[in-house]
Design a protein around this motif. Structure first.
Motif, PDB file in Angstrom:
ATOM      1  N   GLN A  60      41.331  54.479  27.584  1.00 36.13           N
ATOM      2  CA  GLN A  60      42.239  54.661  28.710  1.00 36.13           C
ATOM      3  C   GLN A  60      43.497  55.373  28.234  1.00 36.13           C
ATOM      4  OE1 GLN A  60      42.586  50.281  29.543  1.00 36.13           O
ATOM      5  NE2 GLN A  60      44.787  50.703  29.656  1.00 36.13           N
ATOM      6  N   LYS A  61      44.074  56.154  29.153  1.00 35.51           N
ATOM      7  CA  LYS A  61      45.215  56.997  28.794  1.00 35.51           C
ATOM      8  C   LYS A  61      46.470  56.179  28.525  1.00 35.51           C
ATOM      9  CE  LYS A  61      47.732  61.086  30.385  1.00 35.51           C
ATOM     10  NZ  LYS A  61      47.875  62.100  31.475  1.00 35.51           N
ATOM     11  N   THR A  62      46.787  55.266  29.415  1.00 38.65           N
ATOM     12  CA  THR A  62      47.994  54.447  29.266  1.00 38.65           C
ATOM     13  C   THR A  62      47.589  53.000  29.030  1.00 38.65           C
ATOM     14  OG1 THR A  62      49.193  55.889  30.800  1.00 38.65           O
ATOM     15  CG2 THR A  62      50.147  53.721  30.339  1.00 38.65           C
ATOM     16  N   PRO A  63      47.964  52.415  27.890  1.00 34.25           N
ATOM     17  CA  PRO A  63      47.560  51.034  27.602  1.00 34.25           C
ATOM     18  C   PRO A  63      48.312  50.010  28.439  1.00 34.25           C
ATOM     19  CG  PRO A  63      49.035  51.848  25.892  1.00 34.25           C
ATOM     20  CD  PRO A  63      48.743  53.016  26.790  1.00 34.25           C
ATOM     21  N   ASN A  64      47.767  48.830  28.517  1.00 31.46           N
ATOM     22  CA  ASN A  64      48.435  47.709  29.170  1.00 31.46           C
ATOM     23  C   ASN A  64      49.300  46.977  28.143  1.00 31.46           C
ATOM     24  OD1 ASN A  64      45.573  48.076  30.465  1.00 31.46           O
ATOM     25  ND2 ASN A  64      46.789  47.128  32.041  1.00 31.46           N
ATOM     26  N   ASP A  92      59.121  36.683  22.013  1.00 34.64           N
ATOM     27  CA  ASP A  92      59.276  37.753  23.001  1.00 34.64           C
ATOM     28  C   ASP A  92      58.504  39.019  22.632  1.00 34.64           C
ATOM     29  OD1 ASP A  92      61.080  36.174  24.511  1.00 34.64           O
ATOM     30  OD2 ASP A  92      62.693  36.692  23.130  1.00 34.64           O
ATOM     31  N   ASP A  93      57.686  38.960  21.582  1.00 31.97           N
ATOM     32  CA  ASP A  93      56.905  40.126  21.185  1.00 31.97           C
ATOM     33  C   ASP A  93      55.993  40.582  22.330  1.00 31.97           C
ATOM     34  OD1 ASP A  93      58.085  39.959  18.745  1.00 31.97           O
ATOM     35  OD2 ASP A  93      56.340  39.146  17.692  1.00 31.97           O
ATOM     36  N   VAL A  94      55.843  41.893  22.452  1.00 29.79           N
ATOM     37  CA  VAL A  94      54.986  42.474  23.486  1.00 29.79           C
ATOM     38  C   VAL A  94      53.701  42.969  22.838  1.00 29.79           C
ATOM     39  CG1 VAL A  94      54.749  44.330  25.172  1.00 29.79           C
ATOM     40  CG2 VAL A  94      56.927  43.122  24.954  1.00 29.79           C
ATOM     41  N   TYR A  95      52.568  42.519  23.351  1.00 30.60           N
ATOM     42  CA  TYR A  95      51.275  42.894  22.795  1.00 30.60           C
ATOM     43  C   TYR A  95      50.631  43.976  23.660  1.00 30.60           C
ATOM     44  CZ  TYR A  95      51.915  38.832  19.869  1.00 30.60           C
ATOM     45  OH  TYR A  95      52.432  37.944  18.956  1.00 30.60           O
ATOM     46  N   ILE A  96      50.107  44.972  23.003  1.00 25.30           N
ATOM     47  CA  ILE A  96      49.590  46.165  23.685  1.00 25.30           C
ATOM     48  C   ILE A  96      48.071  46.195  23.542  1.00 25.30           C
ATOM     49  CG2 ILE A  96      49.738  48.684  23.791  1.00 25.30           C
ATOM     50  CD1 ILE A  96      52.505  48.338  22.371  1.00 25.30           C
TER      51      ILE A  96
END
Length: 242
Positions: A98-102, A87-91
Motif C-alpha cells: 500500500q502507498k500510505t501506511p497506517n 506514546d510511541d507510534v507504530y506504523i
C-alpha cells in the motif's frame, strides 16, 4: 431532544415575560417554562460532566497487519515519541502493498505496545472503552449532544512473531537506502544464496522429525525459516551501517 427543550424553554420563557399581559397566566407559564429550561439544562450538564444516562462499553477487534516496509522483510517499524515508550507510534500496513501506511493513534486516550508471540502472522488487537447510552430513551433524550461513543481509553497491541525486528523509522529509512545501493545489491545477492541453504536445512530438519509432513506444513516451515533468515540479515546490515 434535551437540546430542543432547553432552547424552547428559554424562548418561551422570554416570550411569556415580554408579551403576556395577564399576570396570573404569565406567572404560571413562566414558571412551567422556567422549570423546563432549568431541568433540561441540568440534564445536559449532568450528561456532559457525569455521563448521566450512559455506560462504559468495551469492544475488542483483531485484524491482520503487514510490515510497513512494503517488502517481505519482517520489520516492526515505530516512531519513538518521548522517553517512556507509552506514546510511541507504530506504523504498519493493512495490505501486503500500500502507498500510505497506517499508524496507531497518538493521543492522551491511547496506549500502544508490541507483544512478541510464537505465531507466524502479525496482527493488531485493539481494545476500546467508550461511553454509550444505556438504552433508546437516553439516546433519544440526548440526541445531537455528540456524547455517544465518546472514547474513554484505547489500547493497541501489535502482536508480532518473535523473529520480527523492531526498527525506528530512521533505521528503516537507512535500511532502505542501503538496500538500493551497490553494497546493498551485493549483500542481497549473497543473502539470497545463503537464505536458500538456510531454508533448506530448516525444512530438512523438520522433515527428519516428522517424515509425514504435508505440503502445507512444509510450506509453513519454509516461510517461517525465510522470515527468520531475513531477520538475521537485517540485524547484520544494521550493524554494518551504524
Amino acid at each position: 431532544m434535551v437540546i430542543i427543550l432547553t432552547f424552547l424553554g428559554a424562548l418561551v420563557f422570554f416570550a411569556c415575560m415580554m408579551f403576556i399581559q395577564q399576570k396570573n397566566l404569565r406567572i404560571i407559564l413562566a414558571t412551567l417554562t422556567g422549570i423546563i429550561f432549568v431541568g433540561s439544562t441540568l440534564l445536559m450538564t449532568l450528561n456532559y460532566s457525569h455521563h448521566f444516562g450512559m455506560q462504559k462499553v468495551t469492544t475488542t477487534t483483531t485484524k491482520r497487519i503487514y510490515s510497513a516496509s512494503n517488502s517481505s522483510m519482517p520489520l516492526a517499524i515505530y516512531q519513538p515519541i518521548g522517553k517512556s515508550g507509552r506514546d510511541d507510534v507504530y506504523i504498519y500496513n493493512t495490505k501486503v502493498k500500500q502507498k500510505t501506511p497506517n499508524h496507531t493513534q497518538a493521543n492522551e486516550y491511547t496506549t500502544s505496545r508490541i507483544k512478541w508471540t510464537n505465531g507466524s502472522t502479525p496482527q493488531l488487537v485493539t481494545t476500546e472503552t467508550r461511553w454509550q447510552y444505556r438504552n433508546d430513551f437516553y439516546k433519544v433524550l440526548y440526541a445531537w449532544s455528540g456524547m455517544n461513543n465518546t472514547l474513554v481509553k484505547r489500547t493497541n497491541v501489535l502482536e508480532y512473531p518473535r523473529m520480527y525486528v523492531k526498527l525506528t523509522t530512521s533505521q528503516a529509512d537507512k535500511l532502505a537506502r542501503v538496500a538500493k545501493s551497490a553494497t546493498g545489491a551485493k549483500l542481497q545477492a549473497q543473502a539470497a544464496e545463503q537464505g536458500r541453504a538456510f531454508v533448506t536445512s530448516k525444512v530438512q530438519a523438520a522433515m527428519a522429525k516428522n517424515p509425514n509432513m504435508t505440503a502445507k506444513q512444509i510450506q509453513e516451515v519454509s516461510a517461517q525459516a525465510e522470515q527468520e533468515f531475513q531477520a538475521q540479515s537485517v540485524k547484520q546490515i544494521l550493524k554494518q551501517v551504524k
